[in-house]
Write an enzyme that holds these catalytic residues in place. Structure first.
Site, PDB file in Angstrom:
ATOM      1  N   ASP A   1      -0.304  -3.025  -0.937  1.00  0.00           N
ATOM      2  CA  ASP A   1      -0.736  -4.422  -0.956  1.00  0.00           C
ATOM      3  C   ASP A   1      -1.680  -4.741   0.192  1.00  0.00           C
ATOM      4  O   ASP A   1      -2.305  -5.797   0.202  1.00  0.00           O
ATOM      5  CB  ASP A   1       0.479  -5.357  -0.896  1.00  0.00           C
ATOM      6  CG  ASP A   1       1.057  -5.625  -2.271  1.00  0.00           C
ATOM      7  OD1 ASP A   1       0.466  -5.147  -3.259  1.00  0.00           O
ATOM      8  OD2 ASP A   1       2.091  -6.311  -2.367  1.00  0.00           O
TER       9      ASP A   1
ATOM     10  N   SER B   1      15.375  -7.254  -5.146  1.00  0.00           N
ATOM     11  CA  SER B   1      16.286  -6.219  -5.618  1.00  0.00           C
ATOM     12  C   SER B   1      17.706  -6.751  -5.787  1.00  0.00           C
ATOM     13  O   SER B   1      18.354  -6.508  -6.800  1.00  0.00           O
ATOM     14  CB  SER B   1      16.273  -5.033  -4.650  1.00  0.00           C
ATOM     15  OG  SER B   1      14.995  -4.440  -4.605  1.00  0.00           O
TER      16      SER B   1
END
Length: 733
Positions: free
Chosen positions: A151, A471
């Site tokens: 990113d 997550s």
């Protein structure tokens, strides 16, 4: 202990074969030693709360506000303690037998996802070591694919990835030939004594050659290169700004340029040692670099967005039925981890509803004292085993083997893939140069900002966008949909990473966790409402503990202020020493301490381990959890926008030296020190002033409880007091 052997059956070349791939042991001794104290502690706690509430409504002469606040704090402690007991209900321990998996078995495809964002906070060398260790997994190369999401869009990362792959073409054959287990180059070459190998002249010569090759990509671990890259991107932005005379147009042009250059197939179909005609030569796994498009006007969804982009892109290249998600600093320490996970995924009785296999997060830079409790002993040694007996643990952010199908629906539903790819799952693509251009064009579209527009990505399926803890929340939703999971904690850690070694980074990480967890708890996805209707009560209690744990901040703040102020003014909040009710309060305290101490000692810890865990628990609750609650309030009120703070993984030598000595490092954590220092100073001032009042009034029996509490808080506050004294000495000098 009760051991249950689980059998996996499969057909191979029309021959039925039955193998015992894994077994689980119900920890009966822990169940017995846990349930009896739970009943006792719960009974005594009810008596304590009865005392508080009955005295509040009986119109006693004590200040109603102080009594109400202290009662609220004790209700919070009781609430979270009740949630914790679900972990002790049915703990399991699992083992696997990877030798029972035939070496020639045609395992299904595996895609490895690694995410990085900033080469300054996540050193490029650590990322490359993670990539190389993933390429070196003991898995069929033609069924293994590794994807790196960057990113940060760093050219350094891309260049380093190419060099790392070139090095891997020599490193992988070396590991296979000599059966090396530590396949992370940095970890292998830094070992004082190498693993037990057949040391020959050939081995020594090969090792020296590899060390020379390894030194080629050491140069990338320099902040100066990252700075040059960032300045180059800024330079390109300014050029676009001047040429286009429009900020928006220049941003679009810049992002398009970066996407066109940085989404590359590092390797498609090559062989180790570049010798395709050699019979002993083995194919290399697929390696793909992805830097998705990012625009200021479009939400990029942080790590969850990166994982979803990799999920889509990987369907065009490999489409492996199983995924391994790794943090960029969490390298594979055991190459057999994939086969260990497959011992569960191959079980025909367990596999249909099994979403993922979770391994514990372990760290190679843990000090002997572990003053910050970075090993998270209670979580990975106690709580995860407890959840494993109640349909499995949650996702931990890294080190889990996830079934791709689980991200698209419930176990009883058919696949609902958004991708148009209709080829066989797990088969790596073989493509010519023209096909490579075409597939890259499709992949860029899947990684663009506009692809998810007006879709359900991140909402109903895939990695969820509802929380920054993508997550944990995704694992929670998977369990709500009926999926199960398994937890495996082998003797040799399968994954090792780098943990924080100072207070600032530890608390910054905790602020993100606390804010994200509490956001889930106060939303429609609360485990006490949404979760209870979709999973068992015990499993909802486990998730409730993690999600409502930030509320400890409120309880500790009350306990750190109200009793001290009342002590200063001679107002008793606890029964007299000779009162029967004092026995209730002391029993609750000793019971809680006894349970925690027994848990630590029975797990192989020491009293020092117990004390360090107690101390850092209070420190983190008062500081990190407190600021996490404040952060969530500011987001809800619109004062602050949602941001993602990346944990610094770069190791400072001075900080490392302090950490190994067991000294707290508060440098850079001034903001977090404010509530800690304020409570420590308030406690000391009230203790000194209150003791003078006790001497005059001679009410020792009434104030004994508050004296003990103040002394206990002073012992816990010693690191802050020591830090304040050191800072004052430096200022005088």
């Amino acid at each position: 202990m009760e051991t249950v052997a689980l059998v996996s059956s499969y057909d191979k070349e029309d021959m039925a074969s039955t193998k015992v791939l894994h077994s689980c042991t119900i920890l009966t001794h822990r169940i017995i030693t846990n349930r009896l104290p739970i009943l006792f502690h719960f009974t005594v706690t009810l008596l304590l709360l009865y005392y508080r509430i009955s005295h509040f409504f009986n119109g006693n002469s004590l200040p109603a506000l102080s009594w109400a606040l202290i009662t609220i704090s004790e209700l919070i402690f009781t609430f979270i303690w009740c949630l914790t007991q679900a972990f002790h209900w049915r703990p399991l321990s699992r083992t696997v037998s990877i030798d029972e998996i035939p070496a020639n078995m045609n395992l299904e495809g595996l895609d490895v996802f690694v995410c990085t964002a900033d080469p300054r906070k996540e050193p490029t060398m650590e990322v490359m070591n993670t990539i190389i260790s993933a390429l070196a997994l003991d898995y069929l190369p033609e069924k293994l694919a590794v994807y790196l999401s960057d990113d940060g869009g760093s050219y350094i990362t891309l260049y380093a990835l190419k060099e790392a792959f070139a090095f891997s073409k020599r490193w992988l054959p070396f590991c296979m030939k000599y059966r090396i287990k530590t396949r992370c180059p940095e970890a292998f070459f830094s070992l004082a004594k190498y693993e037990e190998l057949s040391i020959t002249d050939e081995f020594s010569a090969k090792k020296d050659e590899l060390e020379v090759n390894a030194s080629k990509y050491v140069v990338f671990d320099r902040p100066a290169h990252a700075e040059v890259c960032n300045r180059y991107i800024q330079f390109g932005f300014y050029v676009c700004l001047i040429s286009r005379s429009s900020l928006r147009a220049s941003v679009k042009l810049l992002m398009f340029l970066i996407m066109a250059i940085l989404l590359q197939i590092i390797h498609g179909d090559t062989y180790m040692d570049d010798n395709e005609n050699d019979e002993e030569s083995t194919k290399m796994p697929l390696l793909v670099y992805v830097s998705r498009e990012r625009r200021p006007s479009k939400p990029h969804r942080f790590k969850a967005g990166a994982l979803n982009a990799l999920l889509r892109v990987s369907e065009k290249f490999s489409n492996g039925p199983y995924l391994l998600v790794l943090d960029c600093d969490m390298y594979c320490n055991d190459p057999t981890s994939a086969r260990q996970a497959m011992c569960f995924h191959l079980d025909p009785q367990m596999s249909p509803s099994l979403a993922f296999v979770q391994f514990p997060q372990m760290f190679y830079n843990i000090s002997k004292n572990d003053i910050y409790d970075n090993q998270a002993r209670s979580a990975y040694r106690i709580k995860w085993q407890g959840m494993d007996g109640i349909r499995g643990p949650s996702l931990s952010g890294t080190g889990f083997y996830l079934k791709r199908k689980a991200l698209y629906g419930s176990p009883n539903c058919e696949d609902k893939h958004p991708s148009e790819a209709q080829r066989t799952s797990g088969e790596l693509m073989k493509f010519s140069s023209e096909e490579e251009i075409a597939i890259l064009k499709e992949a860029k579209l899947l990684a663009s900002c506009n692809y998810e527009r007006n879709t359900k990505w991140g909402e109903e399926a895939r990695f969820s966008y509802e929380s920054l803890l993508e997550s944990t929340f995704t694992g929670y939703l998977l369990h709500c949909r009926g999926w199960t999971s398994a937890y495996l904690c082998p003797i040799r850690p399968c994954f090792l990473g780098c943990t924080t070694i100072d207070m600032k980074d530890a608390l910054v990480q905790l602020v993100k966790w606390s804010s994200g967890l509490l956001q889930i708890g106060l939303s429609r996805f609360s485990p006490l409402s949404y979760g209870v209707s979709r999973m068992s009560i015990l499993q909802s209690m486990c998730y409730g503990y993690f999600i409502y744990q930030p509320l400890y901040a409120i309880a500790f703040l009350i306990y750190g202020i109200i009793p001290q102020l009342c002590f200063l003014n001679g107002i008793p909040l606890y029964p007299k020493v000779l009162s029967p009710w004092f026995v209730v309060f002391s029993t609750v305290y000793l019971s809680a301490i006894g349970q925690q101490l027994h848990e630590v000692l029975s797990d192989g810890g020491t009293t020092l381990t117990w004390w360090n865990e107690q101390r850092i628990w209070v420190i983190k609750s008062v500081s990190g959890s407190c600021f996490g609650c404040l952060d969530l309030f500011m987001k809800w009120s619109g004062i602050k926008k949602t941001t993602f703070r990346l944990t610094n993984k770069a190791v400072d030598k001075d900080k490392l030296e302090k950490y190994e000595k067991g000294e707290f490092d508060f440098q850079g954590a001034t903001m977090f020190m404010i509530p800690l220092s304020a409570l420590a100073i308030l406690n000391m001032a009230c203790l000194i002033g209150g003791l003078g009042g006790i001497i005059l009034r001679r009410n020792y029996e009434e104030m004994f409880g508050q004296i003990f509490l103040s002394l206990f808080i002073m012992a816990l506050s010693y690191p802050m007091i020591q830090g304040l004294l050191k800072r004052s000495k430096k200022e005088k000098q």
